[in-house]
Design a protein around this motif. Sequence first.
Motif, PDB file in Angstrom:
ATOM      1  N   GLN A 194       0.852  -1.183   0.000  1.00 52.51           N
ATOM      2  CA  GLN A 194       0.000   0.000   0.000  1.00 52.51           C
ATOM      3  C   GLN A 194       0.893   1.240   0.000  1.00 52.51           C
ATOM      4  OE1 GLN A 194      -2.820   0.055   3.228  1.00 52.51           O
ATOM      5  NE2 GLN A 194      -3.529   2.132   2.770  1.00 52.51           N
ATOM      6  N   ASP A 195       0.513   2.264  -0.753  1.00 49.53           N
ATOM      7  CA  ASP A 195       1.378   3.439  -0.849  1.00 49.53           C
ATOM      8  C   ASP A 195       1.249   4.335   0.391  1.00 49.53           C
ATOM      9  OD1 ASP A 195      -0.947   4.944  -1.169  1.00 49.53           O
ATOM     10  OD2 ASP A 195      -0.547   5.479  -3.249  1.00 49.53           O
ATOM     11  N   GLU A 196       2.226   5.224   0.541  1.00 57.44           N
ATOM     12  CA  GLU A 196       2.301   6.054   1.748  1.00 57.44           C
ATOM     13  C   GLU A 196       1.087   6.969   1.891  1.00 57.44           C
ATOM     14  OE1 GLU A 196       5.443   9.044   4.049  1.00 57.44           O
ATOM     15  OE2 GLU A 196       5.850   8.402   1.981  1.00 57.44           O
ATOM     16  N   ALA A 197       0.625   7.541   0.797  1.00 61.61           N
ATOM     17  CA  ALA A 197      -0.456   8.524   0.871  1.00 61.61           C
ATOM     18  C   ALA A 197      -1.746   7.940   1.428  1.00 61.61           C
ATOM     19  CB  ALA A 197      -0.714   9.115  -0.514  1.00 61.61           C
ATOM     20  N   SER A 198      -1.987   6.654   1.213  1.00 59.17           N
ATOM     21  CA  SER A 198      -3.247   6.055   1.656  1.00 59.17           C
ATOM     22  C   SER A 198      -3.122   5.280   2.959  1.00 59.17           C
ATOM     23  CB  SER A 198      -3.807   5.139   0.560  1.00 59.17           C
ATOM     24  OG  SER A 198      -2.964   4.028   0.325  1.00 59.17           O
ATOM     25  N   CYS A 199      -1.922   5.218   3.545  1.00 64.10           N
ATOM     26  CA  CYS A 199      -1.705   4.494   4.806  1.00 64.10           C
ATOM     27  C   CYS A 199      -2.021   5.377   6.008  1.00 64.10           C
ATOM     28  CB  CYS A 199      -0.250   4.033   4.918  1.00 64.10           C
ATOM     29  SG  CYS A 199       0.166   2.578   3.948  1.00 64.10           S
ATOM     30  N   VAL A 200      -2.572   4.775   7.041  1.00 63.78           N
ATOM     31  CA  VAL A 200      -2.649   5.449   8.339  1.00 63.78           C
ATOM     32  C   VAL A 200      -1.248   5.529   8.938  1.00 63.78           C
ATOM     33  CG1 VAL A 200      -3.512   5.243  10.711  1.00 63.78           C
ATOM     34  CG2 VAL A 200      -5.054   4.849   8.790  1.00 63.78           C
ATOM     35  N   VAL A 201      -0.507   4.427   8.884  1.00 63.97           N
ATOM     36  CA  VAL A 201       0.898   4.405   9.311  1.00 63.97           C
ATOM     37  C   VAL A 201       1.709   3.700   8.229  1.00 63.97           C
ATOM     38  CG1 VAL A 201       2.553   3.639  11.041  1.00 63.97           C
ATOM     39  CG2 VAL A 201       0.285   4.364  11.766  1.00 63.97           C
ATOM     40  N   TYR A 202       2.656   4.403   7.653  1.00 62.83           N
ATOM     41  CA  TYR A 202       3.463   3.855   6.561  1.00 62.83           C
ATOM     42  C   TYR A 202       4.729   3.226   7.140  1.00 62.83           C
ATOM     43  CZ  TYR A 202       5.718   3.703   1.934  1.00 62.83           C
ATOM     44  OH  TYR A 202       6.330   3.296   0.764  1.00 62.83           O
ATOM     45  N   GLY A 203       4.536   2.169   7.934  1.00 64.92           N
ATOM     46  CA  GLY A 203       5.662   1.492   8.551  1.00 64.92           C
ATOM     47  C   GLY A 203       5.955   0.163   7.883  1.00 64.92           C
ATOM     48  N   MET A 204       5.003  -0.760   7.944  1.00 64.76           N
ATOM     49  CA  MET A 204       5.198  -2.090   7.369  1.00 64.76           C
ATOM     50  C   MET A 204       5.448  -2.047   5.856  1.00 64.76           C
ATOM     51  SD  MET A 204       2.448  -4.022   9.841  1.00 64.76           S
ATOM     52  CE  MET A 204       1.977  -5.247   8.646  1.00 64.76           C
ATOM     53  N   PRO A 205       4.674  -1.287   5.071  1.00 68.92           N
ATOM     54  CA  PRO A 205       4.979  -1.229   3.635  1.00 68.92           C
ATOM     55  C   PRO A 205       6.372  -0.645   3.348  1.00 68.92           C
ATOM     56  CG  PRO A 205       2.751  -0.460   4.049  1.00 68.92           C
ATOM     57  CD  PRO A 205       3.413  -0.576   5.383  1.00 68.92           C
ATOM     58  N   LYS A 206       6.721   0.393   4.089  1.00 71.25           N
ATOM     59  CA  LYS A 206       8.035   1.023   3.884  1.00 71.25           C
ATOM     60  C   LYS A 206       9.163   0.027   4.148  1.00 71.25           C
ATOM     61  CE  LYS A 206      10.852   4.907   5.549  1.00 71.25           C
ATOM     62  NZ  LYS A 206      10.881   6.061   6.486  1.00 71.25           N
ATOM     63  N   GLU A 207       9.031  -0.766   5.228  1.00 73.06           N
ATOM     64  CA  GLU A 207      10.065  -1.748   5.564  1.00 73.06           C
ATOM     65  C   GLU A 207      10.130  -2.859   4.528  1.00 73.06           C
ATOM     66  OE1 GLU A 207      12.480  -1.832   8.010  1.00 73.06           O
ATOM     67  OE2 GLU A 207      11.872   0.272   8.087  1.00 73.06           O
ATOM     68  N   ALA A 208       8.968  -3.275   4.028  1.00 74.69           N
ATOM     69  CA  ALA A 208       8.961  -4.317   2.997  1.00 74.69           C
ATOM     70  C   ALA A 208       9.683  -3.836   1.742  1.00 74.69           C
ATOM     71  CB  ALA A 208       7.526  -4.716   2.667  1.00 74.69           C
ATOM     72  N   ILE A 209       9.470  -2.576   1.367  1.00 70.30           N
ATOM     73  CA  ILE A 209      10.173  -2.004   0.216  1.00 70.30           C
ATOM     74  C   ILE A 209      11.665  -1.921   0.490  1.00 70.30           C
ATOM     75  CG2 ILE A 209      10.478   0.116  -1.131  1.00 70.30           C
ATOM     76  CD1 ILE A 209       7.416   0.564  -0.762  1.00 70.30           C
ATOM     77  N   ARG A 210      12.015  -1.508   1.718  1.00 69.38           N
ATOM     78  CA  ARG A 210      13.434  -1.390   2.075  1.00 69.38           C
ATOM     79  C   ARG A 210      14.146  -2.746   2.002  1.00 69.38           C
ATOM     80  NH1 ARG A 210      16.883  -1.623   6.380  1.00 69.38           N
ATOM     81  NH2 ARG A 210      15.279  -2.389   7.804  1.00 69.38           N
ATOM     82  N   HIS A 211      13.421  -3.828   2.306  1.00 64.78           N
ATOM     83  CA  HIS A 211      14.005  -5.166   2.241  1.00 64.78           C
ATOM     84  C   HIS A 211      14.080  -5.707   0.815  1.00 64.78           C
ATOM     85  CE1 HIS A 211      13.624  -5.243   6.616  1.00 64.78           C
ATOM     86  NE2 HIS A 211      14.282  -6.370   6.633  1.00 64.78           N
ATOM     87  N   GLY A 212      13.530  -4.971  -0.141  1.00 65.37           N
ATOM     88  CA  GLY A 212      13.638  -5.380  -1.540  1.00 65.37           C
ATOM     89  C   GLY A 212      12.655  -6.453  -1.966  1.00 65.37           C
ATOM     90  N   GLY A 213      11.503  -6.555  -1.265  1.00 65.85           N
ATOM     91  CA  GLY A 213      10.571  -7.624  -1.591  1.00 65.85           C
ATOM     92  C   GLY A 213       9.265  -7.179  -2.220  1.00 65.85           C
TER      93      GLY A 213
END
Length: 351
Positions: free
Chosen positions: A313-332
């Motif tokens: 889920q993208d940052e703009a539509s998240c209540v908290v952009y934590g889990m998606p951001k970390e998943a992207i950072r891990h390259g998955g």
Amino acid sequence: MINVMVVDDSAVVRQVVQEVLRQHPDIRVIATASDPIFALAQMQKQWPDVLLLDVEMPRMDGITFLRQIMKQHPTPTVICSSLTEKGAQITMDALEAGAVSIITKPQIGVGSFLRDSEDELASAIRAAAAANPRRLNQPMVAPKLTADAILAAPGPRAAMARTTDHFVAIGVSTGGTQALECVLPALPRTSPGIVIVQHMPERFTRSFAERLNGLSEIEVKEAATGDRIYPGRALIAPGGKHTLVKRNGAQYVVEVVEGPLVSRHRPSVDVLFRSVAKSAGPNALGIIMTGMGDDGARGMKEMFDAGAKTLAQDEASCVVYGMPKEAIRHGGVNDSLGLEKIPAAIVAYGR
């Protein structure tokens, strides 16, 4: 500094919460109130960053108060509710109204419980403070173990050949109740089967599944061992246990198991995603949505490496952009989508 207001008709709760939060220098209780009417008067003097809110109170119930606040001045709110069947349904109403998360309290011994749950309470308040208030009213510390505590990591040749039987695995946390109420009711009965981990305490997931089932064309139920994943059905992992996906002949089924906290959660998204990587590989779509922390980030990378398609889920539509951001950072993550586009992505995957 996170400024907190405690609204609870129990003097014991108000006193103990102030006492335990004094141990955390980044959190300050600026006011307490025995009901929402008193709270509203105090909030006009200083608006809190986070509300810690009871549900059943005199003069105005917590849900009515929460809905009023979310219309006028969206404010991150943590619900503090007793673990009763009635309370579970009421708390689901509060989450639908825009609450960020739940702290469960017993009907007796609440003072001792809150003292023992000091870290959980502080973490919930910090998570709420990190929430995006603009998203709150829109529809839609234990040892940090890894998924190794439940099942071994997939090997280098774990990915299976593609089959006609495929499904979707979703992981979500803070803000997830609203997000799932946007996604699941938008799906037709022909959509692929879904397994969901939503961070939620024991005895609340059944009420949440029943609510979603009433809103959706697809079937939504709390997962139980042996439940088959098939089109038009969504299974929600029960609180307090881990949920895994296993292949049974030509079909996929879930298994609900006991176990320690993984990534500080039970159920854990990492556990679900790892089991999907091992059992389904390229026959699954993984979606990670709004939530604080990094649960699911490693498991999504394992799904990605096993050949699964993955979305965040993208940052703009998240209540908290934590889990998606970390998943992207891990390259998955293959791609990021706004919340409103996720149902269409699930339907397209089902084709």
